[in-house]
Scaffold this active site. Structure first.
Site, PDB file in Angstrom:
ATOM      1  CG  HIS A 118      73.197  11.412 -18.069  1.00 44.61           C
ATOM      2  ND1 HIS A 118      73.948  12.409 -17.562  1.00 44.61           N
ATOM      3  CD2 HIS A 118      72.877  11.641 -16.507  1.00 44.61           C
ATOM      4  CE1 HIS A 118      74.291  12.880 -16.030  1.00 44.61           C
ATOM      5  NE2 HIS A 118      73.187  12.201 -15.698  1.00 44.61           N
TER       6      HIS A 118
ATOM      7  CE  LYS B  95      55.375 -17.939 -29.285  1.00 51.32           C
ATOM      8  NZ  LYS B  95      54.512 -18.543 -27.574  1.00 51.32           N
TER       9      LYS B  95
ATOM     10  CD  GLU C  47      53.178 -11.591 -23.144  1.00 48.90           C
ATOM     11  OE1 GLU C  47      52.118 -11.743 -22.142  1.00 48.90           O
ATOM     12  OE2 GLU C  47      53.958 -11.864 -23.817  1.00 48.90           O
TER      13      GLU C  47
END
Ligand code: PA5
Length: 444
Positions: A306, A420, A285
Site C-alpha cells: 500500500h 565519522k 556493507e
C-alpha cells in the site's frame, strides 16, 4: 529435520540463455577462495566455520550469564549499532510475541535497544522509562569506541549504578567486545563486569552467532542451541559448490549484470522486519564499494504493497525481489463471519488468515513477475530458532560468495569512516585539528 529452500525459477526465466552459467562458472573459485582463505579480506573469515566450532561449554557460559541477567533484571538494554545490534534484534523480534512488552507478566525481561542512534529524545525517553526499573545492560562494541554506543552506555551505566548501586550494577552490566583493546574492554576490566570476546576474525555484520547475538537472544528466552544447530547444518550444506547459498549468489549476480541493480527483500510477516534490516546491512556493507554493488532495499508486505507496491509493479525495471516466505504460522486465527457483510468478505469466513496472506503472496508474485520483476523465494517451514539459524548462515555464506563474484572485498567497509571523520572534525575532536579547519573553511 527439514531445511529452508530456495526457489529461483521466476528469476532465472528473466535471464538470457547462458547468463547464469557464465556467473556460476566462477562459483567454485569463490568457494575455494573462501575455504582456503585466499580471498580479499581473508583475515575476516572467522564466521565461515563458526557454527560448527561452537562448543556446548561455550553455549553453557552464555546461558549462565543470560540466566543471571534474567534473574536480576526486569528490563535488559542491549547497547550496540550495526553488526553489534541488528542480528540480535532480528532474531528476538522474529521469535518473540510482538505485544509481550505491553502485557509483560514478568516471565521474560523486556529487551530494549539503544546505542544505535544519536536521537536526544530517544535517549531521554529511554532513561525516563528505565527510572525505577530493575534494568541491566549488555554493552556490545567490537571496537569499543563507537560514538553512538559509547554515548548510550555512559548514560545507562550511570543510571544503573545510581538506581541499583555499584555492586548490583557490576552484576547486571555485561560487555561483549574485543579481547584487549577499546574503551568497552578497559571499562569491563576495571569494573569487573562479566565479558565476552568478539573474535578478531569475525566482522560486525557476520557476528550474530558470536556472543554479540547469542547473549541477547538467550536473555530474551530463546533456544540458542537450536539456533546454532540450524546454522551448523546449513554450514555443512554449503560445503559443496552447488548449494542454495551459491545458487542465490549466482542468480543475484546474473540479474545484476542484466541491469537489475536493486534487490528488494520482502517478507509477509511483520516479525521479520528486523531480519530485513540485518540483511540490508550484511549485503550493503559487503557489496557496495568500488563503484559497484546491488543496492539492498527491503519492504514488509502486505503493509508496503500500500506504499511501495505501485513503484515495484510499474516503476523503472531495475529491480528484483527475494521473498522470505514462512510456510506455517505458529497460531491460528480464522476469518470471522459478519451478519451484515458490508465489506463483502463473508466468502472468506472460516479460512485461516494465513491462507489469505499466502494468496496475497502468490498473487503479488505473479503480478510482479508479469510486471517485469524477477522473483526468488527463500522458504522457511516455520519461524523457529533452528530455521532462523539456517537462514542466517545461508545469507552470510551467500554474501561471501556473492561479493567475490562481484569482484569486491566483501569483508571490509572503508566507506563507513567518511561520515565519522567529518562528524569528529565538526565536533572538534582532539587530533582532528587540520580536518576541523578544512571543514570549517568549506562551510563558510
Ligand atoms: O559491520 C560492521 O562492522 C559495523 O556495522 C559495526 O558492527 C558497527 O559499526 C559497530 O561497530 P562496533 O561493534 O565496533 O561498535
Amino acid at each position: 529435520m527439514k531445511s529452508i529452500r530456495l526457489e529461483i525459477n521466476n528469476a532465472t526465466s528473466f535471464l538470457a540463455a547462458g547468463a547464469l552459467d557464465e556467473v556460476s562458472a566462477n562459483v567454485p573459485d569463490a568457494q575455494k577462495a573462501l575455504e582456503e582463505q585466499t580471498c580479499p579480506g581473508n583475515d575476516f573469515l572467522g564466521w565461515m566455520h563458526l557454527p560448527s566450532s561452537i562448543t556446548p561449554e561455550f553455549l553453557g557460559e552464555i546461558k549462565a550469564c543470560a540466566q543471571t541477567l534474567r534473574e536480576n533484571c526486569d528490563t535488559i538494554v542491549v547497547a550496540g549499532i550495526g553488526g553489534s545490534y541488528l542480528g540480535a534484534r532480528a532474531v528476538i523480534e522474529a521469535l518473540g510475541n510482538q505485544f509481550e512488552w505491553l502485557t509483560n507478566d514478568g516471565s521474560n525481561p523486556v529487551i530494549l535497544f539503544a546505542g544505535n542512534n544519536i536521537g536526544e529524545d530517544y535517549l531521554f525517553e529511554l532513561c525516563e522509562y528505565l527510572k525505577g526499573r530493575k534494568f541491566g545492560v549488555i554493552n556490545i562494541s567490537k571496537s569499543g569506541t563507537t560514538t553512538e554506543t559509547a554515548l548510550a552506555f555512559r548514560l545507562l551505566k550511570k543510571q544503573c549504578e545510581d538506581q541499583r548501586g555499584k555492586e548490583v550494577a557490576r552484576k547486571v552490566i555485561v560487555a561483549v567486545t574485543d579481547a584487549k583493546k577499546g574503551a568497552a574492554r578497559i571499562t569491563a576490566n576495571q569494573e569487573g563486569y562479566t565479558s565476552f570476546i568478539i573474535p578478531d576474525n569475525v566482522g560486525g555484520r557476520f557476528s550474530v552467532l558470536t556472543p554479540v547475538g547469542l547473549l541477547p537472544i538467550a536473555c530474551a528466552g530463546f533456544d540458542i542451541d537450536a539456533l546454532v544447530q540450524g546454522a551448523t547444518d546449513m554450514e555443512k550444506e554449503c560445503s559443496t559448490d552447488d548449494n542454495i547459498a551459491t545458487q542465490y549468489a549466482a542468480v543475484r549476480n546474473a540479474l545484476y549484470r542484466a541491469g537489475k541493480k536493486i534487490e528488494i527483500l520482502v517478507n509477509y510477516q511483520p516479525k521479520l522486519h528486523f531480519m530485513n534490516e540485518w540483511w540490508k546491512q550484511l549485503y550493503g556493507e559487503s557489496e557496495g564499494k568500488d563503484g559497484v554493488g546491488i543496492f539492498p532495499a527491503a519492504v514488509d508486505f502486505t503493509t508496503d504493497l500500500h506504499s511501495m507496491g505501485q513503484w515495484i509493479q510499474e516503476g523503472e525495471r531495475s529491480i528484483f525481489e527475494t521473498v522470505i516466505s514462512v510456510e506455517n504460522p505458529r497460531h491460528k486465527v480464522l476469518f470471522p463471519h459478519d451478519e451484515e457483510n458490508l465489506d463483502g468478505l463473508n466468502f472468506l469466513t472460516g479460512k485461516r488468515v494465513d491462507e489469505v496472506n499466502k494468496m496475497a503472496e502468490l498473487g503479488t508474485l505473479l503480478a510482479h513477475v508479469d510486471g517485469g520483476v524477477p522473483n526468488m523465494r527463500v522458504v522457511l517451514p516455520e519461524l523457529n530458532e533452528y530455521y532462523l539459524g539456517q537462514l542466517i548462515y545461508f545469507f552470510e555464506r551467500a554474501c561471501g560468495v556473492s561479493g567475490l563474484l562481484l569482484d569486491v572485498n566483501p569483508f571490509n567497509q572503508p566507506g563507513v569512516e567518511a561520515y565519522k571523520k567529518n562528524m569528529f572534525a565538526l565536533l572538534g575532536k582532539p587530533g582532528y585539528e587540520a580536518e576541523t579547519e578544512a571543514i570549517q573553511a568549506r562551510l563558510k
